[in-house]
Design a protein around this motif. Structure first.
Motif, PDB file in Angstrom:
ATOM      1  N   ALA A 105       0.856  -1.127   0.049  1.00  0.00           N
ATOM      2  CA  ALA A 105      -0.048   0.037   0.093  1.00  0.00           C
ATOM      3  C   ALA A 105       0.930   1.252   0.069  1.00  0.00           C
ATOM      4  CB  ALA A 105      -0.854   0.028   1.139  1.00  0.00           C
ATOM      5  N   THR A 106       0.429   2.341  -0.552  1.00  0.00           N
ATOM      6  CA  THR A 106       1.273   3.542  -0.804  1.00  0.00           C
ATOM      7  C   THR A 106       1.622   3.915   0.583  1.00  0.00           C
ATOM      8  OG1 THR A 106       0.193   4.185  -3.017  1.00  0.00           O
ATOM      9  CG2 THR A 106       1.050   5.860  -1.370  1.00  0.00           C
ATOM     10  N   VAL A 107       0.560   4.010   1.650  1.00  0.00           N
ATOM     11  CA  VAL A 107       0.720   4.481   2.730  1.00  0.00           C
ATOM     12  C   VAL A 107       2.000   3.790   3.688  1.00  0.00           C
ATOM     13  CG1 VAL A 107      -0.264   4.403   5.290  1.00  0.00           C
ATOM     14  CG2 VAL A 107      -1.358   5.377   3.333  1.00  0.00           C
ATOM     15  N   TYR A 108       1.820   2.503   3.470  1.00  0.00           N
ATOM     16  CA  TYR A 108       3.021   1.690   4.143  1.00  0.00           C
ATOM     17  C   TYR A 108       4.390   1.957   3.403  1.00  0.00           C
ATOM     18  CZ  TYR A 108       6.016  -2.241   5.194  1.00  0.00           C
ATOM     19  OH  TYR A 108       6.902  -3.170   5.747  1.00  0.00           O
ATOM     20  N   ALA A 109       4.302   1.862   2.119  1.00  0.00           N
ATOM     21  CA  ALA A 109       5.587   2.361   1.389  1.00  0.00           C
ATOM     22  C   ALA A 109       6.182   3.711   1.831  1.00  0.00           C
ATOM     23  CB  ALA A 109       5.542   2.300  -0.247  1.00  0.00           C
ATOM     24  N   ARG A 110       5.246   4.610   1.980  1.00  0.00           N
ATOM     25  CA  ARG A 110       5.900   5.871   2.418  1.00  0.00           C
ATOM     26  C   ARG A 110       6.301   5.805   3.858  1.00  0.00           C
ATOM     27  NH1 ARG A 110       1.587   9.962  -0.812  1.00  0.00           N
ATOM     28  NH2 ARG A 110       2.197   9.780  -2.696  1.00  0.00           N
ATOM     29  N   LEU A 111       5.481   5.258   4.560  1.00  0.00           N
ATOM     30  CA  LEU A 111       6.254   5.283   6.084  1.00  0.00           C
ATOM     31  C   LEU A 111       7.581   4.616   6.198  1.00  0.00           C
ATOM     32  CD1 LEU A 111       2.970   3.934   8.008  1.00  0.00           C
ATOM     33  CD2 LEU A 111       4.044   5.935   8.250  1.00  0.00           C
ATOM     34  N   MET A 112       7.507   3.485   5.362  1.00  0.00           N
ATOM     35  CA  MET A 112       8.823   2.586   5.580  1.00  0.00           C
ATOM     36  C   MET A 112       9.934   3.619   4.892  1.00  0.00           C
ATOM     37  SD  MET A 112       8.339  -0.077   6.729  1.00  0.00           S
ATOM     38  CE  MET A 112       7.142   0.857   7.957  1.00  0.00           C
ATOM     39  N   ALA A 113       9.650   4.257   3.715  1.00  0.00           N
ATOM     40  CA  ALA A 113      10.728   5.212   3.061  1.00  0.00           C
ATOM     41  C   ALA A 113      11.134   6.316   4.038  1.00  0.00           C
ATOM     42  CB  ALA A 113       9.838   5.870   1.784  1.00  0.00           C
ATOM     43  N   GLY A 198      -8.913  12.445  -0.076  1.00  0.00           N
ATOM     44  CA  GLY A 198      -7.909  12.270  -1.080  1.00  0.00           C
ATOM     45  C   GLY A 198      -6.732  13.070  -0.975  1.00  0.00           C
ATOM     46  N   LEU A 199      -6.530  13.305   0.392  1.00  0.00           N
ATOM     47  CA  LEU A 199      -5.053  13.942   0.850  1.00  0.00           C
ATOM     48  C   LEU A 199      -4.063  12.839   1.025  1.00  0.00           C
ATOM     49  CD1 LEU A 199      -3.722  16.670   1.654  1.00  0.00           C
ATOM     50  CD2 LEU A 199      -4.146  16.208   3.875  1.00  0.00           C
ATOM     51  N   VAL A 200      -4.633  11.651   1.377  1.00  0.00           N
ATOM     52  CA  VAL A 200      -3.599  10.478   1.650  1.00  0.00           C
ATOM     53  C   VAL A 200      -4.311   9.372   0.565  1.00  0.00           C
ATOM     54  CG1 VAL A 200      -2.940   8.702   3.351  1.00  0.00           C
ATOM     55  CG2 VAL A 200      -3.184  11.036   4.037  1.00  0.00           C
ATOM     56  N   ASN A 230       2.587  14.149   7.617  1.00  0.00           N
ATOM     57  CA  ASN A 230       3.862  14.766   6.803  1.00  0.00           C
ATOM     58  C   ASN A 230       4.484  13.318   6.100  1.00  0.00           C
ATOM     59  OD1 ASN A 230       3.128  17.235   7.403  1.00  0.00           O
ATOM     60  ND2 ASN A 230       4.849  17.557   8.886  1.00  0.00           N
ATOM     61  N   ALA A 231       4.475  12.522   6.766  1.00  0.00           N
ATOM     62  CA  ALA A 231       5.309  11.346   6.009  1.00  0.00           C
ATOM     63  C   ALA A 231       4.270  10.656   4.917  1.00  0.00           C
ATOM     64  CB  ALA A 231       5.666  10.133   7.002  1.00  0.00           C
ATOM     65  N   ILE A 232       3.040  10.658   4.937  1.00  0.00           N
ATOM     66  CA  ILE A 232       2.080   9.947   4.301  1.00  0.00           C
ATOM     67  C   ILE A 232       1.279  10.632   3.231  1.00  0.00           C
ATOM     68  CG2 ILE A 232       1.980   8.018   5.919  1.00  0.00           C
ATOM     69  CD1 ILE A 232      -0.891   8.865   6.513  1.00  0.00           C
ATOM     70  N   ALA A 233       1.064  11.949   3.578  1.00  0.00           N
ATOM     71  CA  ALA A 233       0.214  12.714   2.662  1.00  0.00           C
ATOM     72  C   ALA A 233       0.844  13.054   1.078  1.00  0.00           C
ATOM     73  CB  ALA A 233      -0.009  14.059   3.324  1.00  0.00           C
ATOM     74  N   GLY A 234       0.056  13.502   0.351  1.00  0.00           N
ATOM     75  CA  GLY A 234       0.416  13.802  -0.832  1.00  0.00           C
ATOM     76  C   GLY A 234      -0.027  12.934  -2.201  1.00  0.00           C
ATOM     77  N   PRO A 235      -0.114  13.577  -3.393  1.00  0.00           N
ATOM     78  CA  PRO A 235      -0.626  12.913  -4.656  1.00  0.00           C
ATOM     79  C   PRO A 235       0.069  11.504  -4.704  1.00  0.00           C
ATOM     80  CG  PRO A 235       0.833  14.954  -5.143  1.00  0.00           C
ATOM     81  CD  PRO A 235       0.452  14.904  -3.661  1.00  0.00           C
ATOM     82  N   ASN A 244      -4.522  16.378  -6.651  1.00  0.00           N
ATOM     83  CA  ASN A 244      -3.430  16.213  -7.467  1.00  0.00           C
ATOM     84  C   ASN A 244      -2.575  17.736  -7.221  1.00  0.00           C
ATOM     85  OD1 ASN A 244      -1.660  15.628  -9.378  1.00  0.00           O
ATOM     86  ND2 ASN A 244      -2.904  16.391 -11.053  1.00  0.00           N
ATOM     87  N   ARG A 245      -2.165  17.814  -6.383  1.00  0.00           N
ATOM     88  CA  ARG A 245      -1.337  19.294  -5.774  1.00  0.00           C
ATOM     89  C   ARG A 245      -0.137  18.755  -5.101  1.00  0.00           C
ATOM     90  NH1 ARG A 245      -5.127  23.117  -2.737  1.00  0.00           N
ATOM     91  NH2 ARG A 245      -6.568  22.974  -4.513  1.00  0.00           N
ATOM     92  N   PRO A 246       1.156  19.361  -4.972  1.00  0.00           N
ATOM     93  CA  PRO A 246       2.176  18.775  -3.942  1.00  0.00           C
ATOM     94  C   PRO A 246       1.558  19.395  -2.519  1.00  0.00           C
ATOM     95  CG  PRO A 246       2.896  20.196  -5.733  1.00  0.00           C
ATOM     96  CD  PRO A 246       1.548  20.252  -5.934  1.00  0.00           C
ATOM     97  N   PHE A 247       1.731  18.188  -1.658  1.00  0.00           N
ATOM     98  CA  PHE A 247       1.656  18.557  -0.067  1.00  0.00           C
ATOM     99  C   PHE A 247       2.831  18.958   0.537  1.00  0.00           C
ATOM    100  CE2 PHE A 247       1.972  17.085   4.207  1.00  0.00           C
ATOM    101  CZ  PHE A 247       0.542  17.438   4.582  1.00  0.00           C
ATOM    102  N   VAL A 248       2.386  20.257   1.231  1.00  0.00           N
ATOM    103  CA  VAL A 248       3.474  21.099   1.925  1.00  0.00           C
ATOM    104  C   VAL A 248       3.375  20.642   3.253  1.00  0.00           C
ATOM    105  CG1 VAL A 248       4.230  23.527   2.634  1.00  0.00           C
ATOM    106  CG2 VAL A 248       3.160  23.115   0.338  1.00  0.00           C
ATOM    107  N   ASP A 249       4.276  20.273   3.941  1.00  0.00           N
ATOM    108  CA  ASP A 249       4.556  19.657   5.353  1.00  0.00           C
ATOM    109  C   ASP A 249       3.939  20.993   6.493  1.00  0.00           C
ATOM    110  OD1 ASP A 249       5.681  17.700   4.959  1.00  0.00           O
ATOM    111  OD2 ASP A 249       7.796  17.922   5.728  1.00  0.00           O
ATOM    112  N   ILE A 250       2.944  20.266   7.218  1.00  0.00           N
ATOM    113  CA  ILE A 250       2.537  20.971   8.211  1.00  0.00           C
ATOM    114  C   ILE A 250       3.110  21.299   9.475  1.00  0.00           C
ATOM    115  CG2 ILE A 250       0.582  21.227   9.927  1.00  0.00           C
ATOM    116  CD1 ILE A 250      -1.079  19.628   7.829  1.00  0.00           C
ATOM    117  N   SER A 251       3.330  22.364  10.007  1.00  0.00           N
ATOM    118  CA  SER A 251       4.133  22.654  11.208  1.00  0.00           C
ATOM    119  C   SER A 251       3.130  23.283  12.229  1.00  0.00           C
ATOM    120  CB  SER A 251       5.285  23.688  11.088  1.00  0.00           C
ATOM    121  OG  SER A 251       5.964  23.714  12.239  1.00  0.00           O
TER     122      SER A 251
END
Length: 492
Positions: A105-113, A198-200, A230-235, A244-251
């Motif tokens: 799953a994309t969520v899992y792949a991004r977490l591992m990345a 749609g954010l994740v 911040n690790a899993i969000a984005g197109p 379909n827009r780049p995700f900017v990290d939240i602080s």
């Protein structure tokens, strides 16, 4: 291990950086915690080989002074409806009991990345159809608050909520279709966050209701929730429904640096509903008063179609379930009936009869009934039209009439019910009751978060929910952080 393990991702990463803790030791500690807490039945499948391999890689990065990733060496757990290549992904169903995906799953792949360490897969209601984590082939998950009292964990992501609350991991991933992350978060005293639809990416999340399923986050603090988001969000080009827009990290600022001066909070009168307990109402009003006393403008608002929302949600849920469950025919993957002498039609029927529990079968039958040609307009099309009205209600309070920043509501109507009381109602009635406050956010696709506030007279967590406009994660999480900082709730 002798050294003290912190309770948050932020503190854990700090201890890694100063070499006070090592990812391998923390991973082994979390695996040990899971082994000692088998009674909770939160993690149904440990993944020690993945965990030890990833923690070793992380340990080497810290040792070599390399650039540290967002979740480097952080133990996490994932609901067992997210695909992990080569690992069984069962959806807590006999139908997929022996299914091993060939992709992540994309969520899992991004977490591992980002360096995360997978401790294991967590329990859920079968195919995420429930609000208690009681309908699973692995048995029910116990609430870690007063576990001997037999209280439910909430659902359907109860396993992930209990894993986080019990210290088995630092973050849990669940899916939220009508409240399946916020509900157990409320009952288990942790933060449960459903992002904007749609954010994740949903790629690799075995679908329940495509138009509402949202990969969501369970953590012990708002800051940790932000880190995971911040690790899993984005197109994702593997999921056409992602934004379909780049995700900017939240602080999010520190709690004592947050001003409520320009925050307008809406209190929807329709959420003061039948079944809302006195303690839940008092908790809701307490937070409204706190916000107002500290500079926020608190106003009464109306979401007039709220009463219809649970019925519309039920119809649309079951229609999509009927469609999504059609793929489980015993031919390509999953359970297959051993009656080889039957016709193809009989093979399909027996496979589905054996593979699904009664809850899933009832939803399939109901969905197919609503989708019959003679019923299509009466049920499905009308439900879609009312869903639009529900979405418009949110648009009106956010952008047209009151122009509120956030909505404040209860998350659940009561604290966690006892298992013996919970199972007296059928699944459909329980979901209608448990999801009343949460499913409208899924219908509208807006972000929502459950924040633990206090313990009830039963010693069980009580929470409130914030909802905001689509893509308002920054402001929503900021207000949530202020509440967290002010009430100072401490999970077990």
């Amino acid at each position: 291990m002798a050294k003290s393990i912190p309770s948050t991702i932020e503190k854990l990463l700090h201890k890694y950086k100063i070499r006070e803790l090592d990812p391998c030791d923390v991973t082994n500690h979390c695996i040990d915690v899971v082994s000692r807490q088998k009674k909770l039945n939160a993690i149904i499948r440990l993944t020690p080989e993945i965990a030890r391999s990833k923690s070793k890689e992380s340990s080497e990065r810290f040792r070599n002074g390399e650039v540290i990733k967002k979740l480097d060496g952080v133990p996490i757990a994932i609901k067992d409806n997210f695909c992990v290549k080569g690992e069984p992904t069962s959806c807590a169903s006999r139908m997929l009991e022996n299914f091993c995906p060939t992709y992540d799953a994309t969520v899992y792949a991004r977490l591992m990345a980002h360096g995360a360490v997978l401790i294991g897969k967590t329990n859920l209601d079968e195919f995420a159809m429930g609000s208690g984590t009681v309908d699973s082939i692995f048995g029910h998950t116990r609430n870690c608050y007063n576990e001997n009292g037999g209280y439910i964990s909430g659902g359907s992501s109860g396993g992930s909520a209990v894993a986080v609350a019990s210290g088995s991991c630092f973050a849990g991933i669940g899916s939220d279709t009508g409240g399946s992350v916020r509900n157990p978060a409320s009952y288990c005293g942790v933060v449960g966050f459903k992002p904007t639809y749609g954010l994740v990416s949903r790629h690799g999340l075995i679908p329940l209701v495509n138009s509402m399923d949202t990969p969501s986050i369970l953590t012990r603090t708002i800051d940790d929730c932000v880190t995971v988001l911040n690790a899993i969000a984005g197109p994702d080009n593997k999921d056409s429904t992602t934004i379909n827009r780049p995700f900017v990290d939240i602080s999010v600022p520190n709690g004592d640096e947050i001003s409520l001066k320009n925050v307008k909070v809406g209190i929807p009168r329709e959420y003061h509903c039948e079944g809302l307990s006195k303690e839940s109402l008092e908790t809701w009003m307490k937070i409204a008063d706190l916000l107002e006393e500290n500079g926020a403008q608190v106003v009464d608002v109306s979401l007039p179609n709220t009463a219809s929302s649970i019925f519309v949600y039920t119809i649309l849920n079951q229609c999509e379930v009927a469609s999504n469950m059609a793929r489980y025919d015993g031919i390509e993957f999953g359970h297959r009936s051993h009656d080889e002498d039957s016709s193809t039609e009989q093979l399909y029927a027996r496979t589905r009869q054996e593979g699904f529990n009664s809850v899933v079968k009832n939803r399939i039958l109901s969905g197919n009934y609503y989708l019959l040609r003679r019923n299509y307009q009466t049920y499905f099309e009308k439900a879609l039209k009312v869903r639009r009205l529900i979405s418009n209600d949110f648009q009106n309070v956010f952008f047209r009439n009151e122009r509120v920043s956030v909505l404040l509501t209860p998350t659940t109507l009561t604290d966690a019910p006892k298992l013996e009381e919970f199972v007296k109602r059928n699944n459909r009635d329980q979901c209608a009751l448990q999801d009343f406050c949460t499913q409208p956010a899924n219908m509208a696709g807006v972000p929502a978060i459950s924040i633990p506030i206090k313990l009830s007279s039963n010693g069980l967590p009580l929470s409130v929910q914030l909802m905001g406009p689509s893509l308002s994660e920054q402001s929503l999480l900021t207000v949530a952080k202020w509440i967290e900082n002010t009430v100072n709730f401490r999970p077990v």
